[in-house]
Design a protein around this motif. Structure first.
Motif, short mmCIF file in Angstrom:
data_model
loop_
_atom_site.label_atom_id
_atom_site.label_comp_id
_atom_site.label_asym_id
_atom_site.label_seq_id
_atom_site.Cartn_x
_atom_site.Cartn_y
_atom_site.Cartn_z
N ARG A 292 -7.96 2.44 -0.85
CA ARG A 292 -7.86 1.13 -0.21
C ARG A 292 -7.14 1.25 1.13
O ARG A 292 -6.11 0.63 1.37
CB ARG A 292 -7.14 0.16 -1.15
CG ARG A 292 -8.01 -0.35 -2.28
CD ARG A 292 -7.25 -0.68 -3.53
NE ARG A 292 -6.87 0.53 -4.26
CZ ARG A 292 -6.24 0.53 -5.42
NH1 ARG A 292 -5.92 -0.62 -5.98
NH2 ARG A 292 -5.93 1.65 -6.03
N TRP B 252 0.83 -1.21 0.00
CA TRP B 252 0.00 0.00 0.00
C TRP B 252 0.86 1.26 0.00
O TRP B 252 1.87 1.35 0.72
CB TRP B 252 -0.92 0.04 1.22
CG TRP B 252 -1.84 1.22 1.17
CD1 TRP B 252 -3.07 1.28 0.61
CD2 TRP B 252 -1.60 2.54 1.69
NE1 TRP B 252 -3.61 2.54 0.74
CE2 TRP B 252 -2.73 3.34 1.39
CE3 TRP B 252 -0.52 3.13 2.36
CZ2 TRP B 252 -2.82 4.68 1.75
CZ3 TRP B 252 -0.60 4.47 2.71
CH2 TRP B 252 -1.75 5.22 2.41
N ARG C 148 -3.68 -0.67 5.02
CA ARG C 148 -2.70 -0.10 5.95
C ARG C 148 -2.72 -0.81 7.31
O ARG C 148 -1.88 -0.54 8.17
CB ARG C 148 -2.97 1.40 6.16
CG ARG C 148 -2.82 2.22 4.91
CD ARG C 148 -3.31 3.64 5.11
NE ARG C 148 -2.49 4.40 6.05
CZ ARG C 148 -2.73 5.65 6.41
NH1 ARG C 148 -3.80 6.29 5.92
NH2 ARG C 148 -1.93 6.27 7.24
#
Length: 602
Positions: free
Chosen positions: A409, A402, A413
């Motif tokens: 999205r 990420w 995380r």
């Protein structure tokens, strides 16, 4: 006795999956503690401050006459052609010449004499790259025709966005656009008319001066000042000198806050450090072209960032992917290290809270610190003790990759997005959402995270032990990850240990909490479960095999996703599941060893 004490190298014949020597009863020694951020009352001053100032700047900069304040003395031309060291793909420029903009995985048709500025963009990520002029370096590789088209598109942008707007003139987009324009402006001026050349200089000067004004925030100040200084080097005469002098005056203080003594970026993102290094190299080159000495603070930052980059570059030539930083590309990393004459091969060490240990064939990177805090946490990840493993030059174990380019999205995380342990439905932190997230950005918030580290090196072995308290509030358990790297056998033995925190046994209700230890695999890595249901054969791009073995109660290979330059790719993950009691200790042991060693599963 070995410096590893009771964790000295086990016998060479290797243990069975349930018998991993050297992982029993490890006392912590000379620990290093780090603490993460909290979302508590400390967040509200930032919220109130942004509420009071954000609308003020929008109203002020949006006034009809505001653009006049950016005019300054007119520059008569360009003094330098700053070199952007980033590698460029000419295919994008060819597409632009053909009337097609391909950015961030989307495309938009805008053949000349049309332009892309007054039409809907397919995605926000596309719009960011479009207004950042990310297409300009590639277009400039197309010779005189490309330069003429660059002039046309730049002047069309200035016609459409002469007035300040929160998006097109936003600090991050503005800094990238100014850098791209500064590096191309002199060559664009060679094919432009006199009137167009003067207007190009005026456009660049206005954007450089806007970079020196608020808002912008602490986290991006170094990047904005660097971009303004580069623009000042590109502009000729007194206007350029004035701009770069003002930018260079504030840069030393900003660099001290952004680049740590070890060269790590304050955000803890390796990719952020790489991009800043590339910008500073461009500034150093631009200052040389205008016969000015590079400030000591800039030279020192370049040296520190270069040192960090050596440790953050894995054997496949790409970066460690942690804390919101992607792997970048081997070509981009190599471009940032061209000035590094020694080109030493980094062995081990710690930078920006990531420890690196290695053997001849194995390189392991482990996150051993809390995420960045406050304004620096806009891309931070709640993935304590994340792990990345490269076998030879094959990156096998990694994270979902990420980065802020995948802003839609945010769930990636969290802990399931990397190779670490998750407990129940809890998280050790989360991205700021709602109206506060819109106001402050999606910075990471949550309870303080305390991390304790112990590392010892011995003859032919390295021991790394990391523990965090992110699960204590919900389950009363500490998570300890023990790594033992046998450098002679190229074998990694590990143990995940969940145990009650001191004083928590009588406070937390005794329950069984489900856990999952994930090992995210690089896209393209093949994984085959052996008949013993405890071993998995992994093969990377080279085809070399490695056995992953565990004594966990339930082992599975499951689908996953990987973010590559903001785009989603399919991948796989190994998941070891089980249940941990909150009133007792739970251990999950695993190891990674070369295929073909004795005792391989059939």
């Amino acid at each position: 006795m070995s410096p590893l004490g009771p964790f000295a190298r086990p016998e060479a014949d290797g243990p069975a999956p349930g018998e991993i020597p050297g992982l029993r009863g490890a006392p912590m020694r000379t620990p290093v503690k780090t603490t993460g951020a909290s979302s508590g009352p400390g967040l509200w001053p930032a919220v109130i401050g942004r509420l009071l100032t954000r609308q003020l700047w929008i109203e002020l900069y949006g006034l009809p006459g505001y653009s006049l304040t950016l005019k300054g003395r007119p520059a008569q031309g360009f003094a330098a052609t700053p070199r952007d060291f980033r590698p460029v793909d000419p295919a994008q420029g060819k597409a632009v010449l053909g009337g097609k903009f391909v950015l961030a995985g989307s495309s938009l048709e805008a053949a000349a004499p049309e332009d892309p500025w007054n039409r809907p963009n397919p995605t926000r990520a596309f719009a960011v790259e479009l207004h950042s002029f990310a297409w300009l370096p590639s277009l400039m590789l197309q010779g005189e025709r490309g330069a003429r088209e660059a002039v046309r598109l730049t002047l069309a942008w200035a016609d459409a966005f002469a007035r300040w707007s929160p998006f097109a003139w936003g600090p991050e987009i503005l800094a990238r656009r100014a850098c791209h324009l500064a590096c191309a402006a002199r060559r664009m001026g060679l094919v432009a008319t006199e009137a167009e050349r003067l207007r190009l200089a005026d456009i660049l000067g206005r954007q450089g001066r806007q970079l020196l004004r608020p808002p912008g925030g602490l986290a991006g100040k170094t990047e904005r000042l660097t971009a303004a200084a580069i623009a000042g080097c590109a502009l000729a005469g007194a206007p350029g000198a004035s701009l770069r002098r003002r930018a260079l005056r504030g840069l030393p203080g900003a660099l001290d806050r952004t680049v740590g003594p070890d060269g790590g970026h304050a955000s803890r993102s390796p990719e952020a450090g790489l991009e800043l290094l590339l910008d500073l190299l461009t500034l150093d080159d631009a200052l040389a072209q205008v016969s000015e000495a590079t400030p000591d603070a800039v030279r020192s930052a370049i040296q520190r960032l270069t040192h960090a980059l050596r440790l953050q570059t894995l054997p496949d030539g790409r970066l460690i992917t942690m804390q919101g930083g992607g792997p970048s590309t081997a070509a981009r990393v190599a471009a940032a290290r061209v000035h590094d004459d020694a080109h030493p091969e980094a062995a081990g060490g710690t930078v920006a809270g990531v420890a690196r240990i290695r053997s001849p064939l194995l390189t392991i990177a482990a996150d051993i610190a809390a995420p960045a805090r406050g304004a620096w946490s806009g891309a931070a990840c709640a993935q304590p003790m994340a792990l990345e493993i490269v076998c030879g030059k094959d990156r096998l174990v990694t994270g979902c990759g990420w980065t802020p380019r995948a802003a839609d999205r945010q769930g990636l995380r969290l802990a399931p997005g990397h190779s670490t342990l998750t407990l129940g439905e809890a998280s050790t932190g989360e991205p700021l959402g709602g109206w506060r997230g819109e106001l402050l950005g999606h910075r990471l918030v949550g309870r303080p995270l305390h991390v304790v580290v112990d590392q010892r090196d011995g003859e032919g072995a390295v021991w790394l032990e990391v523990e965090h308290d992110g699960w204590v509030h919900d389950y009363g358990l500490l998570h300890q990850r023990r790594l033992y790297l046998d450098q002679r056998l190229d074998e990694l033995r590990a143990e995940e240990r969940l145990h009650p925190a001191p004083g928590q046994k009588d406070v937390v209700r005794a329950i069984a909490a489900p856990y999952a230890v994930r090992f995210q695999l690089e896209p393209g890595v093949q994984a085959s479960l052996a008949r013993d249901r405890r071993s998995i054969l992994l093969r990377g791009h080279s085809g070399r095999g490695w056995w992953f073995r565990t004594d966990g109660p339930d082992v599975a290979i499951e689908p996953s996703v990987h973010i590559d330059e903001g785009l989603t790719r399919r991948s796989l993950q190994i998941v070891v599941r089980g249940s941990a009691r909150t009133d007792s200790e739970t251990k999950i042991r695993w190891k990674l060893s070369p295929a073909g060693a004795g005792g391989d599963p059939s």
